[in-house]
Design a protein around this motif. Structure first.
Motif, PDB file in Angstrom:
ATOM      1  N   PHE A   1       0.837  -1.196   0.000  1.00  0.00           N
ATOM      2  CA  PHE A   1       0.000   0.000   0.000  1.00  0.00           C
ATOM      3  C   PHE A   1       0.873   1.248   0.000  1.00  0.00           C
ATOM      4  CE2 PHE A   1      -3.224  -2.955   1.149  1.00  0.00           C
ATOM      5  CZ  PHE A   1      -4.446  -2.353   0.824  1.00  0.00           C
ATOM      6  N   ILE A   2       0.360   2.290  -0.627  1.00  0.00           N
ATOM      7  CA  ILE A   2       0.933   3.622  -0.479  1.00  0.00           C
ATOM      8  C   ILE A   2       0.194   4.302   0.664  1.00  0.00           C
ATOM      9  CG2 ILE A   2       1.156   5.923  -1.507  1.00  0.00           C
ATOM     10  CD1 ILE A   2       1.533   4.647  -4.197  1.00  0.00           C
ATOM     11  N   GLY A   3       0.905   4.646   1.718  1.00  0.00           N
ATOM     12  CA  GLY A   3       0.292   5.366   2.832  1.00  0.00           C
ATOM     13  C   GLY A   3       0.388   6.859   2.583  1.00  0.00           C
ATOM     14  N   VAL A   4      -0.638   7.596   2.951  1.00  0.00           N
ATOM     15  CA  VAL A   4      -0.658   9.053   2.759  1.00  0.00           C
ATOM     16  C   VAL A   4      -0.974   9.717   4.085  1.00  0.00           C
ATOM     17  CG1 VAL A   4      -1.631  10.990   1.474  1.00  0.00           C
ATOM     18  CG2 VAL A   4      -1.455   8.742   0.382  1.00  0.00           C
ATOM     19  N   ASP A   5      -0.049  10.563   4.521  1.00  0.00           N
ATOM     20  CA  ASP A   5      -0.227  11.329   5.753  1.00  0.00           C
ATOM     21  C   ASP A   5      -0.697  12.730   5.396  1.00  0.00           C
ATOM     22  OD1 ASP A   5       0.275  11.787   8.730  1.00  0.00           O
ATOM     23  OD2 ASP A   5       1.561  13.323   7.849  1.00  0.00           O
ATOM     24  N   PHE A   6      -1.761  13.205   6.070  1.00  0.00           N
ATOM     25  CA  PHE A   6      -2.285  14.541   5.831  1.00  0.00           C
ATOM     26  C   PHE A   6      -1.728  15.502   6.869  1.00  0.00           C
ATOM     27  CE2 PHE A   6      -6.300  12.433   3.990  1.00  0.00           C
ATOM     28  CZ  PHE A   6      -5.709  12.379   2.737  1.00  0.00           C
TER      29      PHE A   6
ATOM     30  N   ASN B   1       7.668   9.299   7.936  1.00  0.00           N
ATOM     31  CA  ASN B   1       7.584   8.199   8.905  1.00  0.00           C
ATOM     32  C   ASN B   1       6.126   7.811   9.165  1.00  0.00           C
ATOM     33  OD1 ASN B   1       8.752   6.532  11.272  1.00  0.00           O
ATOM     34  ND2 ASN B   1       7.296   7.897  12.302  1.00  0.00           N
ATOM     35  N   ALA B   2       5.262   8.826   9.344  1.00  0.00           N
ATOM     36  CA  ALA B   2       3.839   8.560   9.581  1.00  0.00           C
ATOM     37  C   ALA B   2       3.208   7.878   8.376  1.00  0.00           C
ATOM     38  CB  ALA B   2       3.108   9.862   9.899  1.00  0.00           C
ATOM     39  N   ALA B   3       3.559   8.327   7.168  1.00  0.00           N
ATOM     40  CA  ALA B   3       2.988   7.734   5.950  1.00  0.00           C
ATOM     41  C   ALA B   3       3.371   6.266   5.813  1.00  0.00           C
ATOM     42  CB  ALA B   3       3.451   8.518   4.724  1.00  0.00           C
ATOM     43  N   LYS B   4       4.602   5.917   6.181  1.00  0.00           N
ATOM     44  CA  LYS B   4       5.032   4.514   6.117  1.00  0.00           C
ATOM     45  C   LYS B   4       4.269   3.659   7.135  1.00  0.00           C
ATOM     46  CE  LYS B   4       9.658   5.398   4.267  1.00  0.00           C
ATOM     47  NZ  LYS B   4      11.124   5.321   4.511  1.00  0.00           N
TER      48      LYS B   4
ATOM     49  N   ILE C   1       1.219   4.302   8.117  1.00  0.00           N
ATOM     50  CA  ILE C   1      -0.135   4.192   7.544  1.00  0.00           C
ATOM     51  C   ILE C   1      -0.168   3.123   6.463  1.00  0.00           C
ATOM     52  CG2 ILE C   1      -1.868   5.436   6.176  1.00  0.00           C
ATOM     53  CD1 ILE C   1      -0.945   7.989   7.712  1.00  0.00           C
ATOM     54  N   ALA C   2       0.892   3.053   5.649  1.00  0.00           N
ATOM     55  CA  ALA C   2       0.967   2.023   4.609  1.00  0.00           C
ATOM     56  C   ALA C   2       0.970   0.624   5.232  1.00  0.00           C
ATOM     57  CB  ALA C   2       2.216   2.234   3.762  1.00  0.00           C
ATOM     58  N   GLN C   3       1.709   0.452   6.328  1.00  0.00           N
ATOM     59  CA  GLN C   3       1.758  -0.853   6.995  1.00  0.00           C
ATOM     60  C   GLN C   3       0.417  -1.204   7.644  1.00  0.00           C
ATOM     61  OE1 GLN C   3       5.105  -0.362   9.592  1.00  0.00           O
ATOM     62  NE2 GLN C   3       6.593  -0.346   7.922  1.00  0.00           N
ATOM     63  N   LEU C   4      -0.279  -0.186   8.145  1.00  0.00           N
ATOM     64  CA  LEU C   4      -1.617  -0.422   8.686  1.00  0.00           C
ATOM     65  C   LEU C   4      -2.591  -0.828   7.583  1.00  0.00           C
ATOM     66  CD1 LEU C   4      -1.938   2.483  11.268  1.00  0.00           C
ATOM     67  CD2 LEU C   4      -2.019   0.043  11.770  1.00  0.00           C
ATOM     68  N   GLY C   5      -2.380  -0.283   6.382  1.00  0.00           N
ATOM     69  CA  GLY C   5      -3.207  -0.686   5.253  1.00  0.00           C
ATOM     70  C   GLY C   5      -3.064  -2.166   4.954  1.00  0.00           C
ATOM     71  N   ILE C   6      -1.841  -2.684   5.059  1.00  0.00           N
ATOM     72  CA  ILE C   6      -1.618  -4.128   4.871  1.00  0.00           C
ATOM     73  C   ILE C   6      -2.320  -4.908   5.973  1.00  0.00           C
ATOM     74  CG2 ILE C   6       0.147  -5.935   4.816  1.00  0.00           C
ATOM     75  CD1 ILE C   6       2.094  -3.825   3.708  1.00  0.00           C
ATOM     76  N   ALA C   7      -2.261  -4.383   7.212  1.00  0.00           N
ATOM     77  CA  ALA C   7      -2.885  -5.073   8.343  1.00  0.00           C
ATOM     78  C   ALA C   7      -4.401  -5.167   8.183  1.00  0.00           C
ATOM     79  CB  ALA C   7      -2.536  -4.345   9.637  1.00  0.00           C
ATOM     80  N   VAL C   8      -5.011  -4.178   7.489  1.00  0.00           N
ATOM     81  CA  VAL C   8      -6.455  -4.208   7.282  1.00  0.00           C
ATOM     82  C   VAL C   8      -6.837  -5.315   6.314  1.00  0.00           C
ATOM     83  CG1 VAL C   8      -8.408  -2.941   6.283  1.00  0.00           C
ATOM     84  CG2 VAL C   8      -6.812  -1.775   7.804  1.00  0.00           C
ATOM     85  N   THR C   9      -6.105  -5.424   5.207  1.00  0.00           N
ATOM     86  CA  THR C   9      -6.475  -6.375   4.157  1.00  0.00           C
ATOM     87  C   THR C   9      -5.905  -7.771   4.390  1.00  0.00           C
ATOM     88  OG1 THR C   9      -4.560  -5.602   2.864  1.00  0.00           O
ATOM     89  CG2 THR C   9      -6.687  -4.565   2.428  1.00  0.00           C
ATOM     90  N   ASP C  10      -4.779  -7.862   5.116  1.00  0.00           N
ATOM     91  CA  ASP C  10      -4.164  -9.164   5.378  1.00  0.00           C
ATOM     92  C   ASP C  10      -3.692  -9.192   6.836  1.00  0.00           C
ATOM     93  OD1 ASP C  10      -2.846 -11.549   5.390  1.00  0.00           O
ATOM     94  OD2 ASP C  10      -1.580 -11.147   3.634  1.00  0.00           O
ATOM     95  N   PRO C  11      -4.607  -9.455   7.777  1.00  0.00           N
ATOM     96  CA  PRO C  11      -4.256  -9.382   9.203  1.00  0.00           C
ATOM     97  C   PRO C  11      -3.084 -10.280   9.595  1.00  0.00           C
ATOM     98  CG  PRO C  11      -6.631  -9.526   8.923  1.00  0.00           C
ATOM     99  CD  PRO C  11      -6.029  -9.763   7.572  1.00  0.00           C
ATOM    100  N   GLU C  12      -2.998 -11.470   8.975  1.00  0.00           N
ATOM    101  CA  GLU C  12      -1.920 -12.397   9.337  1.00  0.00           C
ATOM    102  C   GLU C  12      -0.563 -11.814   8.976  1.00  0.00           C
ATOM    103  OE1 GLU C  12      -0.501 -16.992   8.435  1.00  0.00           O
ATOM    104  OE2 GLU C  12      -2.501 -16.301   7.807  1.00  0.00           O
TER     105      GLU C  12
END
Length: 366
Positions: free
Chosen positions: A164-169, A332-335, A337-348
């Motif tokens: 995922f591309i994470g985007v910090d606002f 750092n925050a955007a990265k 967020i990107a890792q959290l995006g992976i956690a949403v779609t693939d929890p394992e």
């Protein structure tokens, strides 16, 4: 997906006059229908239609379908509340459907009280015209005519992605994707400050000419911000599509109620269009078939994206005393967020790479 397409009509002088007369006539009829609906306390479209249709047709030069649309406009107005009689402005928007409005090439065929008018138009997204479906609002604004047409765009199938591309606002940096490219607000702040100074000067004078100038300038700042947000969203979505990645954004719902700022920062803080920056990438991603998720923003700017320990954030810089990571705080925050995006779609898989204190939010609503 249903979107609204803005179409600018280019009528000649006679056509413009005819359109104005049509709008005025329709709103006069809407006020008459509203009088009857209020007097009879009848707010059901089927029953109101039988009450007013024939007498409206006999007393006006509107076509059958336009009368139906006027009745519908009145009913929709009363849906917002039935405790107050609804009154319509002389130049308020009127609604058309496919029976009284059609498009061919760069010409729109628009019904008017003087018959069908064939009017040229310009459109910012002409590729959407074949997908016209539903109603359109004819709007008269600052001497110009616009059609806000509903279109239904087919969506691409959602692709399977691993990253995922994470985007910090932010306020200083409007958006910061996890690849490190930042979209700062310098130009936007420059435009906002210029318009703010102009408004303050004109309002303090209080002259008729000043009020006329304020009316002319109305909406320019907001349109500039909208175009800027569209451009940022488009670039983020195109990048995600080219890299076969999804998009993860932080869910900032209620941010204004949760945060306090100094008095000098209030205007800038309340001008921050984070809701628009959320909506634009969301619908563009759906059209492109790109997975889109919203994640919980808590601790994303304070947690190291490498070792997942709480670090130190000071202004634009972030440092981690545990692993020695030093980076831009927004990147750092955007990265994270990107890792959290992976956690949403693939929890394992997400559990192995992401241990930020709070769990991510749910998938964004389709």
């Amino acid at each position: 997906m249903k979107l609204t397409l803005q179409i600018k009509l280019l009528p000649i002088e006679e056509q413009a006059l005819s359109l104005l007369n049509t709008i005025r006539t329709c709103n006069i009829v809407c006020n008459r229908i509203s009088d009857i609906a209020w007097e009879k306390k009848e707010f059901n479209q089927y029953r109101l239609h039988h009450l007013v249709y024939h007498q409206t047709r006999d007393s006006s030069n509107l076509s059958a379908q336009i009368v139906v649309r006027c009745i519908s406009k009145v009913i929709n107005a009363y849906k917002a509340g039935k405790k107050k009689k609804r009154v319509f402005k002389p130049l308020g928007a009127i609604t058309y459907d496919s029976r009284v409005l059609s498009y061919k090439g760069n010409t729109a065929s628009v019904w008017s009280i003087d018959g069908r008018l064939r009017i040229g138009f310009v459109c910012h997204n002409p590729r959407y015209l074949p997908h016209v479906k539903g109603e359109a609002d004819l709007v008269y604004r600052k001497g110009k005519f616009f059609l806000f047409q509903t279109v239904e765009i087919p969506e691409e199938n959602i692709k399977d992605v691993e990253e995922f591309i994470g985007v910090d606002f932010g306020v200083n940096n409007i958006a910061t994707p996890s690849d490190g490219i930042q979209y700062n607000s310098k130009q936007l702040d420059k435009v906002r400050n210029r318009y703010s100074r102009t408004r303050q000067s004109l309002q303090s004078k209080g002259t008729p000419g000043g009020r006329k100038c304020l009316k002319r300038l109305k909406g320019r700042e907001a349109r500039f911000a909208t175009v800027t947000n569209h451009a940022i969203a488009k670039q983020v979505v195109e990048k995600a599509k080219s890299l076969n990645m999804g998009i993860a954004l932080e869910d900032l719902t209620g941010i204004r109620e949760r945060t306090k700022v100094r008095k000098v920062q209030r205007r800038k803080h309340h001008s921050w269009a984070f809701a628009q920056l959320r909506f634009f990438p969301q619908y563009k991603a759906r059209l492109a078939g790109i997975p889109f998720v919203m994640v919980n923003p808590r601790y994303t700017s304070q947690t190291c994206n490498i070792c997942k320990m709480i670090g130190h954030r000071k202004g634009p810089s972030f440092s981690c005393p545990n692993c020695g990571n030093i980076s831009d705080s927004d990147v750092n925050a955007a990265k994270n967020i990107a890792q959290l995006g992976i956690a949403v779609t693939d929890p394992e898989r997400g559990s192995m790479i992401c241990s930020i204190p709070l769990m991510p939010c749910q998938l964004a609503a389709g």
